[in-house]
Design a protein around this motif. Structure first.
Motif, short mmCIF file in Angstrom:
data_model
loop_
_atom_site.label_atom_id
_atom_site.label_comp_id
_atom_site.label_asym_id
_atom_site.label_seq_id
_atom_site.Cartn_x
_atom_site.Cartn_y
_atom_site.Cartn_z
N TRP A 14 0.09 -3.40 -5.72
CA TRP A 14 -0.05 -3.99 -4.39
C TRP A 14 -0.11 -5.51 -4.47
CZ3 TRP A 14 -0.19 -0.42 -0.35
CH2 TRP A 14 -0.33 0.91 -0.74
N THR A 15 0.16 -6.14 -3.33
CA THR A 15 0.12 -7.61 -3.28
C THR A 15 -1.31 -8.14 -3.36
OG1 THR A 15 0.12 -7.49 -0.85
CG2 THR A 15 2.25 -7.79 -1.95
N SER A 16 -2.29 -7.33 -2.94
CA SER A 16 -3.70 -7.74 -3.00
C SER A 16 -4.56 -6.50 -2.80
CB SER A 16 -4.02 -8.76 -1.89
OG SER A 16 -4.06 -8.12 -0.62
N PRO A 17 -5.85 -6.56 -3.11
CA PRO A 17 -6.73 -5.42 -2.85
C PRO A 17 -6.83 -5.07 -1.37
CG PRO A 17 -7.74 -6.92 -4.42
CD PRO A 17 -6.54 -7.62 -3.87
N GLU A 68 -10.56 -9.16 -12.34
CA GLU A 68 -11.06 -7.95 -11.68
C GLU A 68 -11.91 -8.36 -10.48
OE1 GLU A 68 -12.25 -4.64 -14.45
OE2 GLU A 68 -12.16 -6.28 -15.90
N ARG A 69 -11.80 -7.55 -9.41
CA ARG A 69 -12.55 -7.84 -8.20
C ARG A 69 -12.75 -6.57 -7.38
NH1 ARG A 69 -10.50 -9.69 -3.06
NH2 ARG A 69 -8.55 -10.41 -3.99
N ASP A 70 -14.00 -6.20 -7.14
CA ASP A 70 -14.34 -5.12 -6.22
C ASP A 70 -13.57 -3.83 -6.51
OD1 ASP A 70 -16.04 -6.90 -4.89
OD2 ASP A 70 -14.43 -7.59 -3.56
N GLY A 71 -13.52 -3.44 -7.77
CA GLY A 71 -12.86 -2.20 -8.13
C GLY A 71 -11.36 -2.30 -8.28
N TRP A 72 -10.83 -3.51 -8.23
CA TRP A 72 -9.39 -3.73 -8.39
C TRP A 72 -9.15 -4.64 -9.59
CZ3 TRP A 72 -5.19 -2.08 -5.33
CH2 TRP A 72 -5.55 -1.28 -4.24
N SER A 73 -7.99 -4.48 -10.21
CA SER A 73 -7.60 -5.33 -11.33
C SER A 73 -6.29 -6.03 -11.00
CB SER A 73 -7.42 -4.48 -12.60
OG SER A 73 -8.65 -3.98 -13.05
N TYR A 89 5.67 -8.37 -14.49
CA TYR A 89 5.51 -8.25 -13.03
C TYR A 89 4.03 -8.30 -12.65
CZ TYR A 89 7.84 -7.39 -8.64
OH TYR A 89 8.38 -7.54 -7.39
N PRO A 90 3.63 -9.20 -11.75
CA PRO A 90 2.22 -9.32 -11.38
C PRO A 90 1.88 -8.53 -10.12
CG PRO A 90 3.42 -11.22 -10.56
CD PRO A 90 4.44 -10.32 -11.23
N GLY A 91 0.61 -8.17 -9.99
CA GLY A 91 0.14 -7.49 -8.80
C GLY A 91 -1.26 -6.95 -9.00
N TRP A 92 -1.69 -6.06 -8.09
CA TRP A 92 -3.04 -5.51 -8.12
C TRP A 92 -2.99 -3.99 -8.10
CZ3 TRP A 92 -7.68 -8.33 -8.11
CH2 TRP A 92 -7.54 -9.72 -7.95
N ILE A 93 -3.85 -3.35 -8.89
CA ILE A 93 -3.99 -1.89 -8.89
C ILE A 93 -5.47 -1.53 -8.95
CG2 ILE A 93 -1.75 -1.51 -10.02
CD1 ILE A 93 -3.29 -0.88 -12.59
#
Length: 288
Positions: A14-17, A68-73, A89-93
């Motif tokens: 994802w693009t962000s959490p 890492e932030r609020d359960g997202w990396s 490739y960058p992003g959030w999971i």
């Protein structure tokens, strides 16, 4: 940065959490149900993924954890080259989708059918459904099965008939055969799995199965690959499309019928002659 591996069948990036909507809950659950998520979305809902999803990372795929932030990396996927970051490739999971890298092994194999079961023992109970394009290091072969190293230190088994050795040579017709398995599959923005593919996701996934490290996005694929004259393109080559003054926005495999491609949101993966409006934006061809 720390190196980790995807420990779920498919992790959507994802693009962000904050990007996922309430209806995207199945995709970001600790044990995601990407099939149910894809099946639940109509065309309007799928269009809402634009600007939210980026790509997908598959089981055992390595990723670099940047923060890492609020359960997202915040991760980088090095197997998916991108002009967005020199490392991948960058992003959030969701952090729950991450585990330890598999133990060292050799002779990587790739899932070469749309979906297959990872088993605890040869012919035994299923552990997880794996998508086309999943690459795992093999450690043993016996009686029609291959043993593979898994994230978090375990091992499992796959049917020989479901995989191909990544280093095995593949010609243009093999690439088209692999891609044709998904005829009729709904287009999914950011999709690189058997549950949904976008145009460049199809190219990236097929090439991963045959051992080619191809950039993830269409414009990067166009920049990275060896160009040929459009009128000299042959089946198995790639066609690239762009509107005047814009970057490349679409890609497909040249086929005997015209082009094998994941068309656009609301449509399905198809093998068809190029329509006049598509031909008007054909700007380049490349050879793998």
């Amino acid at each position: 940065m720390k190196l980790a591996a995807i420990k779920v069948g498919v992790s959507t990036v994802w693009t962000s959490p904050e990007a996922p909507r309430d209806l995207d809950a199945p995709a970001i659950a600790a044990t995601p149900d990407v099939a149910a998520w894809a099946d639940s979305m109509n065309t309007e809902v799928r269009l809402g993924l634009h600007g939210r999803t980026l790509t997908q990372a598959l089981y055992a795929e390595p990723v670099l954890i940047r923060s890492e932030r609020d359960g997202w990396s915040e991760i980088i996927a090095p197997w998916q080259p991108s002009s967005s970051d020199p490392l991948g490739y960058p992003g959030w999971i969701p952090s729950s989708h991450l585990g330890e890298l598999p133990a060292a092994a050799s002779d990587p194999v790739a899932v070469a059918v749309p979906l297959t079961q990872l088993m605890a023992e040869p012919g035994g109970s299923p552990l997880l459904e794996l998508s086309f394009g999943t690459v795992l290091a093999s450690t043993e072969r016996t009686d029609g099965y291959v043993r593979v190293a898994l994230p978090d230190g375990g091992s499992g088994w796959l049917a020989d008939e479901a995989v191909r050795v990544v280093s095995e040579p593949a010609d243009a017709m093999e690439r088209l055969r692999l891609g044709s398995q998904f005829l009729g599959l709904q287009y999914l923005w950011g999709g690189t799995s058997a549950y949904g593919l976008d145009c460049s996701g199809l190219i990236h996934a097929v090439n991963r199965v045959v051992g080619l490290r191809t950039p993830r996005d269409a414009h990067d694929q166009c920049d990275a690959l060896e160009h040929v004259a459009v009128d000299e393109a042959q089946p198995g080559d790639l066609y690239f499309f762009a509107r005047p003054g814009d970057t490349v926005h679409h890609v497909g495999f040249v086929s005997p019928a015209g082009m094998l491609h994941a068309s656009e949101t609301g449509k399905v993966l198809e093998d068809e002659a190029l329509a006049p409006e598509r031909l008007s934006t054909l700007v380049a061809a490349a050879r793998l």
